[in-house]
Design an enzyme around this catalytic site. Structure first.
Site, mmCIF file in Angstrom:
data_model
loop_
_atom_site.group_PDB
_atom_site.id
_atom_site.type_symbol
_atom_site.label_atom_id
_atom_site.label_comp_id
_atom_site.label_asym_id
_atom_site.label_seq_id
_atom_site.Cartn_x
_atom_site.Cartn_y
_atom_site.Cartn_z
ATOM 1 N N GLY A 1 0.829 -1.217 0.000
ATOM 2 C CA GLY A 1 0.000 0.000 0.000
ATOM 3 C C GLY A 1 0.859 1.261 0.000
ATOM 4 O O GLY A 1 2.070 1.208 -0.207
ATOM 5 N N ASP B 1 4.962 -7.608 -9.141
ATOM 6 C CA ASP B 1 4.041 -7.012 -10.123
ATOM 7 C C ASP B 1 3.466 -5.687 -9.639
ATOM 8 O O ASP B 1 3.380 -4.724 -10.397
ATOM 9 C CB ASP B 1 2.877 -7.977 -10.399
ATOM 10 N N GLY B 2 3.045 -5.655 -8.363
ATOM 11 C CA GLY B 2 2.453 -4.435 -7.816
ATOM 12 C C GLY B 2 3.441 -3.277 -7.865
ATOM 13 O O GLY B 2 3.115 -2.174 -8.320
ATOM 14 N N ASP C 1 7.805 -16.083 -5.342
ATOM 15 C CA ASP C 1 6.842 -16.927 -6.057
ATOM 16 C C ASP C 1 7.280 -17.219 -7.486
ATOM 17 O O ASP C 1 6.758 -18.117 -8.134
ATOM 18 C CB ASP C 1 5.463 -16.249 -6.092
ATOM 19 N N GLY D 1 2.832 -19.035 -2.424
ATOM 20 C CA GLY D 1 2.435 -19.161 -3.820
ATOM 21 C C GLY D 1 0.975 -18.815 -3.930
ATOM 22 O O GLY D 1 0.108 -19.680 -3.891
ATOM 23 N N ARG E 1 11.299 -17.181 3.234
ATOM 24 C CA ARG E 1 11.581 -15.929 2.531
ATOM 25 C C ARG E 1 12.428 -14.942 3.344
ATOM 26 O O ARG E 1 12.780 -13.880 2.849
ATOM 27 C CB ARG E 1 10.291 -15.266 2.056
HETATM 28 N N1 LIG Z 1 -1.204 -0.900 -10.041
HETATM 29 C C1 LIG Z 1 -0.440 -0.266 -9.165
HETATM 30 N N2 LIG Z 1 -0.084 1.028 -9.387
HETATM 31 C C2 LIG Z 1 0.688 1.674 -8.502
HETATM 32 N N3 LIG Z 1 1.178 1.104 -7.382
HETATM 33 C C3 LIG Z 1 0.862 -0.158 -7.097
HETATM 34 C C4 LIG Z 1 0.031 -0.910 -7.972
HETATM 35 N N4 LIG Z 1 -0.129 -2.130 -7.436
HETATM 36 C C5 LIG Z 1 0.568 -2.128 -6.276
HETATM 37 N N5 LIG Z 1 1.177 -0.950 -6.077
HETATM 38 C C6 LIG Z 1 2.041 -0.581 -4.957
HETATM 39 O O1 LIG Z 1 3.244 -1.353 -5.043
HETATM 40 C C7 LIG Z 1 3.678 -1.759 -3.754
HETATM 41 C C8 LIG Z 1 3.891 -3.245 -3.720
HETATM 42 O O2 LIG Z 1 2.735 -3.934 -4.214
HETATM 43 P P1 LIG Z 1 2.336 -5.368 -3.640
HETATM 44 O O3 LIG Z 1 2.117 -5.275 -2.166
HETATM 45 O O4 LIG Z 1 1.227 -5.889 -4.460
HETATM 46 O O5 LIG Z 1 3.660 -6.226 -3.794
HETATM 47 P P2 LIG Z 1 4.434 -6.754 -5.073
HETATM 48 O O6 LIG Z 1 5.312 -5.686 -5.602
HETATM 49 O O7 LIG Z 1 3.452 -7.348 -6.034
HETATM 50 O O8 LIG Z 1 5.351 -7.835 -4.420
HETATM 51 P P3 LIG Z 1 4.935 -9.313 -3.900
HETATM 52 O O9 LIG Z 1 5.313 -10.239 -4.990
HETATM 53 O O10 LIG Z 1 5.749 -9.475 -2.694
HETATM 54 O O11 LIG Z 1 3.464 -9.322 -3.601
HETATM 55 C C9 LIG Z 1 2.648 -1.260 -2.777
HETATM 56 O O12 LIG Z 1 3.157 -0.089 -2.158
HETATM 57 C C10 LIG Z 1 1.416 -0.944 -3.620
HETATM 58 O O13 LIG Z 1 0.665 0.130 -3.101
HETATM 59 O O1 LIG Z 2 2.152 -11.879 4.420
HETATM 60 P P1 LIG Z 2 2.525 -11.038 3.265
HETATM 61 O O2 LIG Z 2 3.626 -10.094 3.522
HETATM 62 O O3 LIG Z 2 1.348 -10.392 2.642
HETATM 63 O O4 LIG Z 2 3.134 -12.001 2.164
HETATM 64 C C1 LIG Z 2 2.483 -13.136 1.676
HETATM 65 C C2 LIG Z 2 2.557 -13.166 0.187
HETATM 66 O O5 LIG Z 2 3.853 -13.002 -0.292
HETATM 67 C C3 LIG Z 2 4.018 -13.746 -1.490
HETATM 68 O O6 LIG Z 2 4.988 -14.705 -1.299
HETATM 69 C C4 LIG Z 2 4.374 -12.805 -2.604
HETATM 70 O O7 LIG Z 2 5.586 -12.212 -2.307
HETATM 71 C C5 LIG Z 2 2.667 -14.433 -1.742
HETATM 72 O O8 LIG Z 2 2.765 -15.718 -2.252
HETATM 73 C C6 LIG Z 2 2.075 -14.427 -0.381
HETATM 74 O O9 LIG Z 2 0.672 -14.474 -0.428
#
Ligand SMILES: Nc1ncnc2c1ncn2[C@@H]1O[C@H](COP(=O)(O)OP(=O)(O)OP(=O)(O)O)[C@@H](O)[C@H]1O
Ligand SMILES: O=P(O)(O)OC[C@H]1O[C@](O)(CO)[C@@H](O)[C@@H]1O
Length: 542
Positions: free
Chosen positions: A239, A264-265, A294, A338, A451
């Site tokens: 977030g 991805d986020g 993952d 995962g 992790r």
């Molecule tokens: N579509 C988006 N546009 C802008 N920011 C985003 C978007 N999706 C997620 N974020 C921001 O990117 C950060 C990381 O996103 P997220 O928590 O989904 O983890 P992630 O990068 O996908 O890594 P993980 O694989 O650990 O989940 C957060 O601060 C979130 O608010």
């Molecule tokens: O408890 P958190 O920090 O949300 O992380 C769990 C998530 O992290 C991941 O390994 C992605 O990084 C997901 O498979 C899992 O759901």
């Protein structure tokens, strides 16, 4: 050059590009550039797509300038082969194109690792028109010139940024992953020692840290010993992505290179930032470095930390096996991470050889019925007395006859579901009890343990490669890209393309790895009416 001459010139380049690029590929394939080599490759099959992206034209005023980097940008712009262009800060902003000689060329640089005058040998620099091919295997109907190509990562002889003017920021977002500290350290080392950058900052606790906390000014002492630590010295979060506040913070600190480590986020955030910075015509390079245990980031062969996580997961499976083996009707149940992809569970099972059943989000299954999971487990226990089940957290969504509830959503909007390990544990215990079998089930959940450990040597090498090449790309003025291995070579991938929805990275049924798993466990589909499911799937694909 007159307009008609320049048209002819570029038509010539276009015609010759196929030949030149094939020649370069052959040349590069023969040349062993050690830095690019990753020890182990993923064999996962992925969906591919073939689309060209467009970017702003090279300004007229620059067409005659002599500069290897500019030649490369011109080549990228004019090439008609299916090469994915990475956006460059010079394009679409103004006619300025600096010609700064890379300090890696070595003149005046006293360090020489090759015994010559320079820091890097001539061959280590990326040639104009050098790219990485998407597909490694060719056969009837598949031609190399029709294969998608990515821009080759690596140092350029000429830079867009004068290192003296660079101010860089590093941030880590999302879940933890082994190797984050190695990447942070190497980003610093490469920026500072290789290019001579002085101002490098760390942002605390993910995206929100840009505008919430004081920034950390890094120096070599701060980062030199962090590579053996798990987690991230910067902290991370989900977030908190506020586009305007982040851009304001970047601009106010005078930052011109930003490195964002995440999944991805996080890359979604990099894309938003890239678009906003371009809209405001700011010469700030923003770079993603893909991170997730993952291993589900599209296009790239593998993400760092994944191998380490698998190694740790194997320890849990080993313990589960011992527990199961030492009890009457003993069951060892291991839940692994995962959310959307089962790579960790699949690879850990393939490597440990101690698992009898592996459940992952990609493949639907049923708990109940004659061909369901529970009956299979019961029969196996009756016959062999021992059972090891490995379940990826997202496998709960694949259960057809049991509704798994979403218990909460995290700050980034990712859903968090009821624990599938607990569900299978309770249901299996009940099922066997009803059939008069008292099982001894040990539920091991090492999800956070796998992790939080430091990266293993394989991942440390990969982290170093990614960080160094992220820096090379930023110094050359590329922006809005991520860096990763494609077919074991490092490439720059436009984030727009990465997140376009045209690519995915999931375990697929006909991949060799999944077939290997089925061959070694002998597990069936756990579907009561497999034929019907296959037909439904085929219809969905039409
Ligand atoms: N579509 C988006 N546009 C802008 N920011 C985003 C978007 N999706 C997620 N974020 C921001 O990117 C950060 C990381 O996103 P997220 O928590 O989904 O983890 P992630 O990068 O996908 O890594 P993980 O694989 O650990 O989940 C957060 O601060 C979130 O608010
Ligand atoms: O408890 P958190 O920090 O949300 O992380 C769990 C998530 O992290 C991941 O390994 C992605 O990084 C997901 O498979 C899992 O759901």
């Amino acid at each position: 050059m007159s307009e008609s001459n320049s048209t002819l010139f570029y038509a010539g380049i276009t015609l010759a590009s196929g030949l030149i690029t094939d020649f370069l590929i052959n040349r590069l394939n023969k040349k062993e550039i050690v830095e690019d080599f990753k020890p182990i490759r993923s064999l996962t099959l992925r969906k591919r797509s073939f689309v060209n992206s467009k970017q702003a034209p090279v300004p007229e005023a620059l067409l005659n300038s002599e500069n290897p980097l500019l030649d490369e940008i011109k080549f990228l712009n004019s090439a008609t082969c299916d090469i994915e262009r990475v956006n460059h800060l010079s394009l679409g902003l103004d006619d300025e194109f600096p010609n700064i000689k890379s300090p890696l060329l070595g003149e005046g640089n006293l360090r020489s690792v090759f015994g010559g005058g320079g820091f890097l040998p001539d061959d280590a620099f990326i040639y104009c028109g050098s790219y990485v091919i998407n597909t490694a295997v060719f056969g009837p109907g598949k031609r190399i010139d029709q294969t998608k190509k990515w821009l080759r990562a690596g140092p350029r002889k000429s830079l867009f940024f004068d290192p003296k003017t660079v101010k860089a920021a590093i941030v880590t977002c999302g879940g933890l992953c082994p190797g984050l500290n190695v990447v942070i350290r190497e980003l610093y080392m490469s920026l500072h020692y290789n290019y001579g950058v002085q101002d490098i900052y760390g942002i605390k606790y993910g995206y929100k840290g840009f505008y919430t906390y004081d920034w950390i000014k890094f120096d070599a002492n701060y980062v030199k010993n962090i590579h053996n630590l798990g987690g991230t010295i910067l902290g991370s979060s989900r977030g908190g992505f506020d586009l305007n506040k982040i851009v304001e913070a970047i601009v106010n600190h005078g930052i011109n290179q930003v490195f964002c480590l995440g999944g991805d986020g996080t890359h979604g955030g990099v894309l938003e930032l890239f678009k906003e910075l371009r809209k405001r015509k700011l010469k700030i390079s923003i770079v993603g470095i893909p991170k997730t245990i993952d291993n589900d980031i599209a296009i790239i062969d593998e993400s760092f930390g994944f191998e380490t996580a698998v190694e740790e997961a194997i320890n849990a499976i080993k313990s589960a096996y011992v527990e199961a083996n030492c009890a009457e009707y003993g069951v060892g149940l291991v839940r692994l991470m995962g959310r959307n992809a089962g790579f960790i569970a699949m690879s850990a099972c393939n490597a440990s050889r101690d698992a009898h059943v592996c459940l992952i989000p990609e493949f639907k299954f049923e708990l109940y019925g004659d061909r369901g999971l529970l009956e299979y487990c019961y029969q196996r226990l009756k016959k062999k007395g021992t059972l090891v089940l490995v379940i990826a957290e997202g496998a709960g969504d694949a259960m057809l006859d049991y509704k798994v509830n979403v218990v909460e959503t995290d700050a980034s909007g990712n859903k968090k579901s009821q624990d599938v390990g607990v569900i299978v544990k309770d249901e299996l215990t009940k099922y066997c009890k009803n059939k008069g079998m008292g099982i001894t089930l040990k539920h091991i959940d090492p999800t956070y343990m796998i992790r939080t450990v430091p990266a293993n040597p394989h991942d440390k090498i990969m982290c170093t490669q990614l960080a160094q090449n992220a820096v090379h790309g930023a110094m050359a003025g590329f922006s809005g890209f991520t860096v990763g291995h494609v077919n074991n070579r490092l490439a720059y991938i436009p984030i727009e393309e990465l997140l376009s929805g045209k690519y995915s990275n999931r375990v697929v049924a006909d991949s060799r790895e999944w077939q290997r798993l089925l061959a070694s466990t002998g597990q069936p589909s756990f579907l009561n009416n497999e034929e019907q499911m296959i037909q439904q799937k085929q219809q969905q694909q039409i």
